[in-house]
Design a protein around this motif. Sequence first.
Motif, PDB file in Angstrom:
ATOM      1  N   ARG A 159     -42.371  13.090  19.857  1.00 31.36           N
ATOM      2  CA  ARG A 159     -41.749  13.549  18.616  1.00 31.36           C
ATOM      3  C   ARG A 159     -41.129  14.923  18.740  1.00 31.36           C
ATOM      4  NH1 ARG A 159     -46.413  13.258  14.367  1.00 31.36           N
ATOM      5  NH2 ARG A 159     -47.421  14.305  16.146  1.00 31.36           N
ATOM      6  N   HIS A 160     -41.688  15.772  19.633  1.00 35.67           N
ATOM      7  CA  HIS A 160     -41.243  17.177  19.654  1.00 35.67           C
ATOM      8  C   HIS A 160     -41.522  17.790  21.021  1.00 35.67           C
ATOM      9  CE1 HIS A 160     -40.540  20.804  16.828  1.00 35.67           C
ATOM     10  NE2 HIS A 160     -40.130  21.085  18.046  1.00 35.67           N
ATOM     11  N   LEU A 161     -40.466  18.264  21.695  1.00 35.17           N
ATOM     12  CA  LEU A 161     -40.660  18.995  22.938  1.00 35.17           C
ATOM     13  C   LEU A 161     -41.001  20.452  22.619  1.00 35.17           C
ATOM     14  CD1 LEU A 161     -39.290  16.451  24.089  1.00 35.17           C
ATOM     15  CD2 LEU A 161     -38.079  17.925  25.687  1.00 35.17           C
ATOM     16  N   ALA A 177     -40.415  26.702  24.630  1.00 36.25           N
ATOM     17  CA  ALA A 177     -39.046  26.664  24.123  1.00 36.25           C
ATOM     18  C   ALA A 177     -38.976  25.874  22.837  1.00 36.25           C
ATOM     19  CB  ALA A 177     -38.108  26.063  25.165  1.00 36.25           C
ATOM     20  N   ASP A 178     -38.092  26.298  21.949  1.00 36.61           N
ATOM     21  CA  ASP A 178     -37.785  25.540  20.746  1.00 36.61           C
ATOM     22  C   ASP A 178     -36.716  24.485  21.026  1.00 36.61           C
ATOM     23  OD1 ASP A 178     -39.366  27.269  18.829  1.00 36.61           O
ATOM     24  OD2 ASP A 178     -38.017  28.750  19.700  1.00 36.61           O
ATOM     25  N   LEU A 197     -43.119  10.854  28.186  1.00 36.07           N
ATOM     26  CA  LEU A 197     -43.625  11.328  26.891  1.00 36.07           C
ATOM     27  C   LEU A 197     -43.985  10.186  25.952  1.00 36.07           C
ATOM     28  CD1 LEU A 197     -41.014  14.177  26.249  1.00 36.07           C
ATOM     29  CD2 LEU A 197     -43.421  14.497  26.863  1.00 36.07           C
ATOM     30  N   GLY A 198     -43.684   8.958  26.390  1.00 35.73           N
ATOM     31  CA  GLY A 198     -43.926   7.812  25.527  1.00 35.73           C
ATOM     32  C   GLY A 198     -42.781   7.545  24.567  1.00 35.73           C
ATOM     33  N   GLU A 320     -37.463  16.030  18.586  1.00 31.75           N
ATOM     34  CA  GLU A 320     -36.958  17.354  18.223  1.00 31.75           C
ATOM     35  C   GLU A 320     -37.000  18.253  19.459  1.00 31.75           C
ATOM     36  OE1 GLU A 320     -35.700  17.995  15.389  1.00 31.75           O
ATOM     37  OE2 GLU A 320     -36.528  16.518  13.988  1.00 31.75           O
ATOM     38  N   GLY A 321     -36.026  19.155  19.529  1.00 33.43           N
ATOM     39  CA  GLY A 321     -36.066  20.149  20.597  1.00 33.43           C
ATOM     40  C   GLY A 321     -35.567  19.683  21.938  1.00 33.43           C
ATOM     41  N   PHE A 322     -34.750  18.605  21.993  1.00 31.91           N
ATOM     42  CA  PHE A 322     -34.249  18.118  23.277  1.00 31.91           C
ATOM     43  C   PHE A 322     -32.809  17.649  23.115  1.00 31.91           C
ATOM     44  CE2 PHE A 322     -34.490  14.729  26.807  1.00 31.91           C
ATOM     45  CZ  PHE A 322     -34.241  15.667  27.810  1.00 31.91           C
TER      46      PHE A 322
END
Length: 480
Positions: A159-161, A177-178, A197-198, A320-322
Amino acid sequence: MNETPAPGPPGDRTGPGRAVVVGGSLAGMLAAAALAGRADEITVVERDTLPRHPQPRRGLPQAAHVHLFMPGGVQAMERLLPGVTERLEERGARRLAMPTDMLVQSPQGWFPRWPQTHRILLCSRDLLDQVVRRELARQHPHVTVLDGAEALGPTGDARHLTGLRVRTAGGERSLGADLVVDACGRGSRAPAWLAGLGAAVPRETRLDTGLVYATRCYRAPEGTEPFPVVFVQADPRSGVPGRGAVLEPVEGGRWLVTLSGTRGGEPTADPDAFVDFARSLRHPVVGDLIAGAEPLTGVVVTRTTANRRRYFERLSGWPEGFVVVGDAVAAYNPVYGHGMAVAAQSAAALGDTVSAWGLHAPGTARRAQRAVARHASAAWDLAVGQDVFYPGATGRRPTVRERLAARFVDRLMYTATGSGETARAVNDVMTLEKPPASLLRPRVLAAALRGPRAPAPPGPPLTARERAAARLTPGPRSAA
């Protein structure tokens, strides 16, 4: 590990912001420039040790070949790093007037040297990358370049890196990192990272003509500066392997010459066969030009040229974040000269999206990925719409729509050999300044129906001065 700040409203750029860009080539450096002012800390991670001067490096083997930087990309680069084009010109790069200073033999014939409508940037790839790195460091000193570092994979979840794991000479560590931007080019491991990451993995399309590139550098004959680009194009619909050549004048009084051939018509690394291959093309002008020139290098061959498109923008649940940019999204047959331009336009689209929505706003990464895809798709359609017709191309066969489009393009190109207005409309699209849909304007359609207003030149329209300075050596068919 840094803690992800709370999301803000669209346009919110408050709070600390960190970005990591993976890949230190043109796409990565321009992505870092695009994020400057939108993130407080930016780190570019590059596996190679980046050279201080314009010289080859292991991670960019294609740098030895001809690179034409299309105007749509030059404009995007200049917007991201104001003044960089002037710095390049100070180092010997040239803004070439197109089509005035280009000799192009299309499948439909030679184009006249119409008055300037566009300006292409000419220089070696080594010089381009070195000047871009230097300008990024000068204009944005808060951008850190971590070279000699291997990107191991992202941290976070589907969901979020939250950052990137790297390995340096000092060991492994994580960079919080954001936003993580993958600008690793053809070697990108983004699908594997997502799977780890799935998260869902994108669908991938590949079209391979078997194209081989072979390049040699020559000393330009005295008196040939400036000299036009010479381009003998292949014919995708001739039923035989597509073979072509480009001669590009670059800094340092040199000519870069790239030969190309699709499956069954490939050039080799044999230096003794280089001129003969160039002379065996649809017109021998490139071979005749280099027959008496002094070679400065051996022959460099590249076989990694397949068209490949990854549809990241179509995935549901994008983390998010990628964001993925450049050749990691879409890699093209390099003969069309679109890779660098799309990389620059994609970086600008990334910066615009982050500026509009904020680094931390929910959905910013997905919006940026879709913006990147729009630029990638335009160049993809242009490349695949031609390459799918080459004999032996693997991936799929032409669709009915592509066959109809190809007939329309052939008619436009034929008209452009004797109509400056049509040539400008075609070049608007080929230089990525306008979308392909612009060719459907009533005036363009009417011109295509009417056909060329004048016959095409019977041969390459070199001036008397250019012929004399180049000291053309006649081949099997005279370039004169």
